[in-house]
Enzyme design. Structure first.
Site, PDB file in Angstrom:
ATOM      1  N   GLU A  61       0.800  -1.224   0.000  1.00  8.12           N
ATOM      2  CA  GLU A  61       0.000   0.000   0.000  1.00  8.12           C
ATOM      3  C   GLU A  61       0.840   1.284   0.000  1.00  8.12           C
ATOM      4  OE1 GLU A  61      -2.404  -0.824   3.421  1.00  8.12           O
ATOM      5  OE2 GLU A  61      -3.922  -1.861   2.239  1.00  8.12           O
TER       6      GLU A  61
ATOM      7  N   GLU B 240      -6.440  -6.870  -1.912  1.00  6.28           N
ATOM      8  CA  GLU B 240      -6.873  -7.295  -0.580  1.00  6.28           C
ATOM      9  C   GLU B 240      -8.389  -7.173  -0.452  1.00  6.28           C
ATOM     10  OE1 GLU B 240      -4.956  -5.340   2.664  1.00  6.28           O
ATOM     11  OE2 GLU B 240      -2.935  -5.569   1.834  1.00  6.28           O
TER      12      GLU B 240
END
Length: 880
Positions: free
Chosen positions: A483, A549
């Site tokens: 991320e 995710e």
């Protein structure tokens, strides 16, 4: 030069024949340790064999300080109950508390006739000084969890062959404050180490931050020349198919040679692949390293490597040797080669990355992986079992999350074997490395964006780890971080110089949800969602086109919970829309994520066992719907999805297809069902019956049969028709929504979908259950007790055939868990692998399940247990 050759000629005649089997020895037994606070002597004294170790404690190597303390019963099991709270945390105790000496005595005769002895450390966390027989091997303290170390110890070995190795290991600095934040206060990320050890939303802090000699220590024997970092690249031009003849491919092989001696060495470097031998003459100057690049090999009629579900995982052994003077083997290395090529393009429809293997696009069905064991108790057997579970879930990719580590070669070997592509993050995370403001963090975003503190060490470590795993065909994608991208200088060094030089064959993405991978055009905030969802959400809510995710719940069944929960804490969670969750303290500590109102439609919870049974129904439905929903929009909305997460490295209560003890729950089998390469399914939004074909072959002359059932077993044929479907696509056929809604109005209903070939062999089958008009599964609650017939037969050393029959034509035998059990204790034998589980047997039908396991020495013949929603537990012995 003549002198060296004369010495070598006197050396053991069988050296070259037996070298590969004997030239490496793992030092994994007989270590001792002591806290540094208890030792006054220096390393030069401790590493002398005459120094007494009588009061020292047995040590676990590979392992950590905490693992050693646990194995010596100095601390309680941190994975059980609330025990972890009772273990001193390094942030409170100070680093010295977990700073330890590790010592190993070993026998190795002083080398003769030009033999060289090498000492390898594959991982120490975090700093260390290394001593051998009174000598310090590293001139400066070694730092970095992910940087291998090699020492030529030839001249330091004792004449009598009795040697002592002593290693002083320091923890990371800073150790991080485990204040409940993701990665605690974030400062653990100043080090070149893993970040989860300071705590995360799925794990409690690891008290010693995994300080220790955590990876393998080996001795290696060579002659004058050592082979280092072999590199094999396979180029597969064109668009290939798994079956049929193959056009030639190109093989590129290189390696580095080291000559530590004071003499020039002439010889031949050669490798053998697919019965072809390629050689190159080499001259090495004294005390030198030389990179050797072979001429390209054109391999005709190759057997290619494919991801799981698309073709076989063909692997070739490649043996690399250096022969001094062309006759005497100095060193040898074996490399396992999978011939494949990875491509990455942008899909113009989804604006996300589209992965191809050997020219064929692959719809990515992946799982997020943390690490095999949070305390780094790693093993080949555990790696194999865990990766096999991912194969059994019909997944084709594992993403190794950035807050942990670049995985060990044994993990990749398992992925090579089972056909799992790997998406490998480097060691960054948005939480610790500054993507967001965070009151839990000690330092501001600008400072955290510069982590780690030593960029040069990070780049050196990354280069070393790339060399360690780059030959594995399963490795498909490099990713800068979780991320968030690495700091600019690290990012550019990785992208522009290190990876092109050391690899150059794989796609690199800056971070796990970067626009280059998954362009966000829908205004969504990011990854996820992560909790229990309405089933329709997975089908109808459009999320990121290559979602790195997304996940749901994952509590195991009752037997799973008893392994790490005290009896008094085995209390079912409660939930109401008005007051929310009421959860036991141990459940909270183990990061329980709530099932919200999803349990209630199956009836009021009676006790903990009842809760766990109903949780499995939710688990199955959630993950089947998740993967079906994404598959239904392949190439239209999505090019891939990665589930957060498929495994836990400790005893957590969220995001797992199997528990820490390798016991599967219903998540695994719901996902396995929904991920079938050829799969028939039902869209709950519009009632459309669909087929997903995740293969490269068009499928013709398929018989699609849809039947509806009520809770008494009465069936209604909806449709039976011949269908076909093209390769790598999802296709709609007809809607059954009106009929299903009408049948389910009162007591719910069941829908059976089957796909058969013209031999009447079932290629795919799927059973859905529906709530009534009030949202209750009243039909399931009122199912009549079913009496099934159970047979179990040993059909191989490690294989059992289980046949479940339901002779009653008035009722389902619903949602049955099959277990391989110990005949004395009736506890499950783990790990075991089931071709299907949580199975329902329709009225008057039977189902066959194959169970595979690893027999243990002196283990009594196992038995088979079956129990279900309306089936009382049955345990039967195996027949022959």
């Amino acid at each position: 030069m003549k002198t060296i050759l004369q010495l070598l000629a006197c050396y053991l005649a069988l050296w070259g024949q037996s070298l590969q089997a004997q030239n490496k020895t793992e030092l994994n037994q007989g270590w001792k340790c002591s806290p540094v606070s208890a030792i006054k002597e220096k390393g030069t004294d401790i590493s002398v064999p005459s120094y007494s170790l009588d009061k020292w404690m047995p040590a676990t190597v590979p392992g950590t300080v905490l693992t050693t303390l646990l194995n010596n019963k100095k601390v309680p099991d941190p994975f059980y109950g609330m025990n972890n709270k009772n273990i001193p945390d390094i942030y409170q105790t100070g680093r010295e508390h977990y700073t330890y000496w590790f010592v190993k005595d070993f026998n190795e005769k002083y080398p003769e006739n030009g033999q060289q002895i090498w000492l390898h450390f594959r991982g120490v966390n975090y700093g260390c000084d290394i001593y051998l027989n009174g000598h310090k091997l590293n001139s400066q303290t070694h730092y970095g969890m992910f940087l291998r170390q090699t020492y030529n110890i030839t001249t330091f070995l004792r004449k009598d062959g009795h040697n002592r190795l002593a290693v002083l290991v320091w923890p990371p600095d800073p150790v991080g404050n485990p204040n409940g934040g993701q990665g605690g206060d974030g400062t653990i990320a100043r080090n070149n180490t893993h970040q989860y050890v300071a705590g995360w939303d799925w794990i409690q802090p690891i008290r010693d931050r995994n300080t220790g000699i955590w990876d393998k220590v080996t001795l290696q024997k060579t002659l004058a020349v050592k082979i280092k970092d072999p590199h094999v690249i396979t180029l597969v031009p064109g668009i290939r198919n798994p079956i049929g003849p193959q056009d030639p491919v190109l093989i590129k092989v290189s390696a580095t040679l080291e000559n530590p001696t004071s003499s020039t060495v002439d010889g031949i470097l050669q490798y053998t692949l697919a019965d072809q031998k390629i050689s190159k003459k080499v001259r090495l100057s004294p005390h030198s390293n030389l990179w050797i690049n072979f001429d390209d090999l054109t391999l005709k009629s190759p057997k290619l490597w494919w991801p799981n579900g698309y073709g076989p995982q063909n692997l070739y052994p490649l043996q690399l040797k250096f022969l001094i003077n062309g006759t005497i083997v100095s060193d040898a290395e074996n490399v396992t080669v999978g011939i494949r090529e990875i491509q990455a393009t942008t899909n113009p429809e989804t604006h996300s990355k589209q992965i191809a293997v050997n020219g064929q696009k692959i719809f990515i069905k992946g799982g997020n992986w943390i690490i095999s064991d949070a305390m780094l108790r790693l093993s080949d057997e555990r790696y194999d079992a865990e990766v096999r579970f991912h194969r059994d879930m019909n997944l084709n990719l594992i993403r190794v999350w950035g807050g942990a580590l670049i995985e060990r070669p044994e993990f990749y070997a398992a992925c090579d074997k089972y056909g799992l592509l790997v998406f490998q993050d480097f060691g960054f995370s948005g939480d610790c490395n500054g993507r967001w403001t965070d009151p839990k963090k000690l330092e501001d975003q600008w400072t955290r964006r510069t982590y780690p503190g030593d960029h040069a060490l990070f780049l050196e470590s990354a280069s070393d780890q790339i060399k360690m795993i780059r030959n594995h065909p399963s490795l498909a994608i490099w990713c800068g971080g979780n991320e968030i991208a690495p700091p600019a200088d690290i990012l550019h060094a990785l992208k522009d110089s290190i990876l092109p030089k050391l690899d150059g064959t794989r796609w690199f993405v800056n971070y796990s949800n970067a626009d280059d991978m998954s362009l966000n055009t829908i205004g969504d905030n990011g990854d996820g969602p992560y909790g229990v969802q309405q089933i329709n959400t997975f089908w109808g809510h459009r999320t990121w086109p290559f979602n790195s995710e997304i996940g749901s719940v994952g509590v195991g069944d009752y037997e799973s919970l008893t392994r790490f929960m005290p009896k008094e804490n085995l209390i079912a969670p409660e939930f109401s829309p008005e007051t929310g969750h009421k959860v036991d303290s141990v459940w909270q500590y183990h990061r329980y994520i709530g099932y919200d109102a999803s349990i209630a439609p199956y009836g009021n919870v009676k006790d903990i066992k009842d809760f766990c049974m109903k949780a499995q129904l939710v688990n199955y439905d959630q993950y089947r719907a998740l993967i079906e929903g994404f598959s239904s929009h392949m190439w239209e909305w999505y090019t891939g999805v990665m589930i957060w997460k498929t495994q836990n490295p400790w005893t957590a209560l969220r995001g797992q297809m199997y528990d820490y003890y390798l016991d599967p729950n219903a998540c695994l089998y719901g996902l396995r069902k929904g991920s079938e390469p050829l799969h028939v399914m039902y869209n709950p939004i519009d009632g459309m019956v669909m087929i997903a074909n995740n293969t490269f072959e068009a499928k013709q002359d398929l018989m699609l049969i849809a039947k509806a059932y009520d809770s008494t077993g009465k069936d209604t044929l909806i449709s039976q028709m011949i269908v076909e479907i093209g390769p790598s696509m999802c296709k709609k056929y007809y809607s059954t929504k009106k009929l299903i809604d009408q049948m389910a109005k009162d007591k719910g209903a069941f829908l059976s979908l089957r796909l058969l070939n013209m031999k009447k062999e079932v290629l795919s089958e799927n059973l859905y259950w529906f709530a009534n008009e009030q949202g209750q599964y009243s039909g399931i609650q009122q199912l009549h007790p079913a009496k099934i017939e159970l047979e179990a037969k040993q059909i191989g050393k490690d294989k059992i055939e289980v046949v479940l029959s339901n002779p009653d034509k008035r009722s389902f035998a619903f949602f049955n868990r099959i277990s391989l059990v110990n005949p004395q204790t009736h506890e499950r034998i783990l790990p075991a692998f089931y071709s299907d589980n949580y199975v329902t047997i329709l009225p008057g039908e039977q189902k066959k399940v194959i169970v595979e396991y690893c027999p243990q020495d002196n283990q009594n013949t196992p038995e088979i247990s079956v129990s279900g929603w309306n089936v009382n537990e049955m345990i039967v012995p195996l027949s022959k």
